[in-house]
Design a protein around this motif. Structure first.
Motif, short mmCIF file in Angstrom:
data_model
loop_
_atom_site.label_atom_id
_atom_site.label_comp_id
_atom_site.label_asym_id
_atom_site.label_seq_id
_atom_site.Cartn_x
_atom_site.Cartn_y
_atom_site.Cartn_z
N GLY A 108 -13.73 -8.33 43.01
CA GLY A 108 -14.85 -8.88 43.77
C GLY A 108 -15.84 -7.82 44.17
O GLY A 108 -17.06 -8.01 44.09
N THR A 233 -21.52 -12.88 38.06
CA THR A 233 -20.56 -13.98 38.23
C THR A 233 -19.48 -13.91 37.15
O THR A 233 -18.28 -13.99 37.45
CB THR A 233 -21.30 -15.33 38.14
OG1 THR A 233 -22.38 -15.31 39.04
CG2 THR A 233 -20.38 -16.49 38.46
N TYR A 234 -19.92 -13.77 35.89
CA TYR A 234 -18.96 -13.72 34.78
C TYR A 234 -17.99 -12.55 34.97
O TYR A 234 -16.79 -12.67 34.68
CB TYR A 234 -19.67 -13.56 33.44
CG TYR A 234 -20.44 -14.79 32.99
CD1 TYR A 234 -19.93 -16.07 33.20
CD2 TYR A 234 -21.66 -14.67 32.35
CE1 TYR A 234 -20.63 -17.19 32.78
CE2 TYR A 234 -22.37 -15.79 31.94
CZ TYR A 234 -21.86 -17.05 32.16
OH TYR A 234 -22.56 -18.14 31.76
N VAL A 236 -16.86 -11.09 37.70
CA VAL A 236 -15.84 -11.33 38.73
C VAL A 236 -14.86 -12.41 38.28
O VAL A 236 -13.63 -12.22 38.35
CB VAL A 236 -16.51 -11.73 40.07
CG1 VAL A 236 -15.46 -12.06 41.11
CG2 VAL A 236 -17.41 -10.61 40.57
N VAL A 237 -15.40 -13.52 37.78
CA VAL A 237 -14.52 -14.64 37.39
C VAL A 237 -13.61 -14.23 36.24
O VAL A 237 -12.39 -14.45 36.27
CB VAL A 237 -15.37 -15.87 37.02
CG1 VAL A 237 -14.50 -16.97 36.44
CG2 VAL A 237 -16.12 -16.38 38.23
N SER A 238 -14.19 -13.62 35.20
CA SER A 238 -13.37 -13.26 34.03
C SER A 238 -12.35 -12.20 34.39
O SER A 238 -11.20 -12.24 33.91
CB SER A 238 -14.26 -12.80 32.86
OG SER A 238 -15.06 -11.73 33.28
N ALA A 240 -10.92 -11.78 37.34
CA ALA A 240 -9.86 -12.42 38.14
C ALA A 240 -8.91 -13.21 37.24
O ALA A 240 -7.67 -13.10 37.38
CB ALA A 240 -10.51 -13.35 39.17
N ILE A 241 -9.47 -13.95 36.27
CA ILE A 241 -8.61 -14.72 35.36
C ILE A 241 -7.75 -13.78 34.52
O ILE A 241 -6.54 -13.99 34.36
CB ILE A 241 -9.48 -15.63 34.46
CG1 ILE A 241 -10.11 -16.74 35.32
CG2 ILE A 241 -8.65 -16.25 33.34
CD1 ILE A 241 -11.16 -17.55 34.60
#
Lengths: 257, 258
Positions: A108, A233-234, A236-238, A240-241
């Protein structure tokens, strides 16, 4: 029906293309880590940014997670709770919670910042400027972050493990009224080198993933402020996944036998 | 200006999907010459210089730089070739994480491996050459006005004393007086270094001031090229329309009806 299958096929091909690009980016990054020129000053700066400045947020998360874990374990075990709390806090933190919590918090904080910084450099032609100044932008921007991420996260996790266990100890002794000496003794007996090392190896992988996704998304961002926002955004999201997926894979690898 | 060709571009083509941006660009840049490429927005000016600088890979064509085929170079060879170049970007493209002096000295420190103290002295000297005092060196790029940023970018472009300098829209976004200051600095710096220069612009005041030769690009091709003094008598209706800024003529802007 054919249209439906065709759209699934298109999505699958796009997924494979994206995976291929990311893999190529990662392999290029790793290969550049071992070839000069090296930028020790930049690696040091990134280590401070990723490691030192992430300490407060990771430490705060770790201490409260340790405290909650002790409370929840106490309520879950009616008999032998004192032994169970110490064991659960130590094993959970060293194997899983330390690396995953630190990884997600750093994703993050650092993943977003990296994507935003490199993305802004891309859309304002600063990356092109690096090339015109005889500097390989990949080596200058990406490699120091990959190295720093891989080194900084295990160090952070080591500290997070200690802080998290300390949080559990605080709740166990002050709220649950356990014997401090007995609780520490139980924690010490449970503590295993394998658990700590596996957690640190995991966190090195997570650190690499966070830096990689930040750099990859930032490096390929386009279209001005909106593009940089999407890249952030991509990233952080990618990250985390990928942290959660690779956590499962590494856990299966380390503990399946 | 000599007859020796520094850059020879032949048949340069580049498309983005179905959109053809460069459709066979040809031009030569001679040693010591200041070539200005003019053309409307989207005509392919920036893509042309980005291909020359290796920032984009052309689909076809040849770019000879001092006789070396640049389109086939990659990695260290490409970076080595970049030592010959200095570039002034349209938006200055200063590194906002570094102070001004380090921006100017960047190519010397990172590109040429010069020690920081010596590079800093040269950076201060180059800042002086573009009319900025040493105190500016300690500032961050974000603290500078647009005109000052352009001057710092010019100092960075000339710091390593390149053989070829590329100017991308050097006066865009500046007031007329600052634009004239930048034009004068470009002329001075190119002359002092004995460098060759390629500028891309649609500012005709700037073109008339800095160009030895002018080439006009339209729909991805060089449609006219000659010495700067002949631009008003080109006999080319596309050039005439462009230099006089007329809406009527053979160049039709793609404007959607409201």
């Amino acid at each position: 029906m054919l249209d439906f299958l065709a759209s699934i096929g298109r999505i699958f091909i796009l997924f494979l293309q994206a995976t291929g690009r990311l893999t190529l980016f990662a392999v290029t990054g790793i290969s550049h880590c071992f070839r000069p020129p090296f930028y020790p000053r930049l690696i040091g700066r990134q280590l401070v940014d990723m490691g030192y400045y992430s300490l407060p947020v990771v430490g705060l998360t770790a201490i409260f997670t340790g405290m909650v874990l002790a409370l929840q374990t106490h309520t879950g075990f009616a008999i032998g709770a004192e032994t169970a709390v110490a064991t659960v806090v130590v094993v959970s933190f060293t194997r899983e919670l330390g690396p995953v919590i630190a990884g997600l918090m750093v994703a993050g904080r650092i993943g977003a910042a990296t994507a935003a910084e490199i993305g802004t450099m891309r859309v304002t032609e600063q990356i092109d400027a690096l090339s015109t100044l005889s500097t390989n932008p990949f080596k200058y921007l990406v490699v120091p972050r990959l190295i720093a991420g891989t080194i900084a996260l295990p160090l952070l996790v080591f500290v997070a493990d200690i802080i998290g266990m300390f949080g559990g100890f605080l709740v166990a002794t002050y709220t649950l009224d356990y014997n401090p000496r007995g609780f520490i003794g139980q924690m010490w007996d449970t503590l295993s080198t394998d658990d700590v090392v596996s957690g640190l190896i995991k966190s090195a992988v997570f650190g690499f993933i966070v830096a990689l996704m930040g750099c990859y998304n930032g490096y390929h961002s386009k279209g001005g402020a909106q593009g940089v926002g999407s890249a952030t955004t991509y990233a952080v999201v990618s990250a985390a996944i990928m942290i959660l997926v690779s956590d499962y894979v590494l856990t299966a690898l380390f503990f399946s036998s | 200006m000599s007859d020796r060709v520094k850059i020879a571009v032949r048949g340069l083509k580049k498309s983005f999907g179905s959109k053809v941006v460069l459709d066979g660009v040809d031009f030569d840049l001679h040693e010591g010459e200041s070539l200005v490429i003019i053309g409307g927005s989207g005509s392919g000016k920036s893509v042309t210089v980005k291909c020359v600088l290796g920032l984009m890979e052309p689909d076809a064509g040849s770019i000879l730089i001092d006789g070396v085929e640049a389109t086939r170079l990659a990695g260290a060879e490409r970076l080595g070739l970049m030592h010959k170049f200095g570039m002034l970007f349209q938006g200055a493209a200063l590194f906002d994480s570094l102070p001004v002096w380090e921006n100017v000295a960047f190519g010397l420190i990172q590109g040429k491996g010069m020690n920081r103290a010596r590079a800093r002295d040269i950076a201060i000297q180059k800042l002086g050459a573009v009319g900025l005092g040493p105190e500016v060196g300690m500032l961050s790029p974000a603290e500078l006005s647009g005109g000052m940023q352009k001057r710092v970018a010019l100092a960075r472009a000339i710091a390593a004393e390149p053989e070829i300098i590329v100017f991308d829209e050097p006066t865009t976004g500046l007031d007329p007086i600052m634009a004239d200051v930048i034009n004068d600095l470009i002329i001075k710096c190119v002359k002092d270094l004995g460098a060759s220069a390629i500028s891309i612009t649609h500012d005709m005041v700037s073109t008339r001031k800095i160009a030895n030769r002018v080439a006009m690009i339209y729909k991805g091709r060089i449609i006219w090229s000659d010495i700067a003094q002949r631009i008003d008598h080109s006999g080319n209706q596309f050039v005439d329309q462009f230099i006089h800024g007329r809406a009527d003529g053979p160049i039709q802007m793609e404007i959607r009806a409201l």
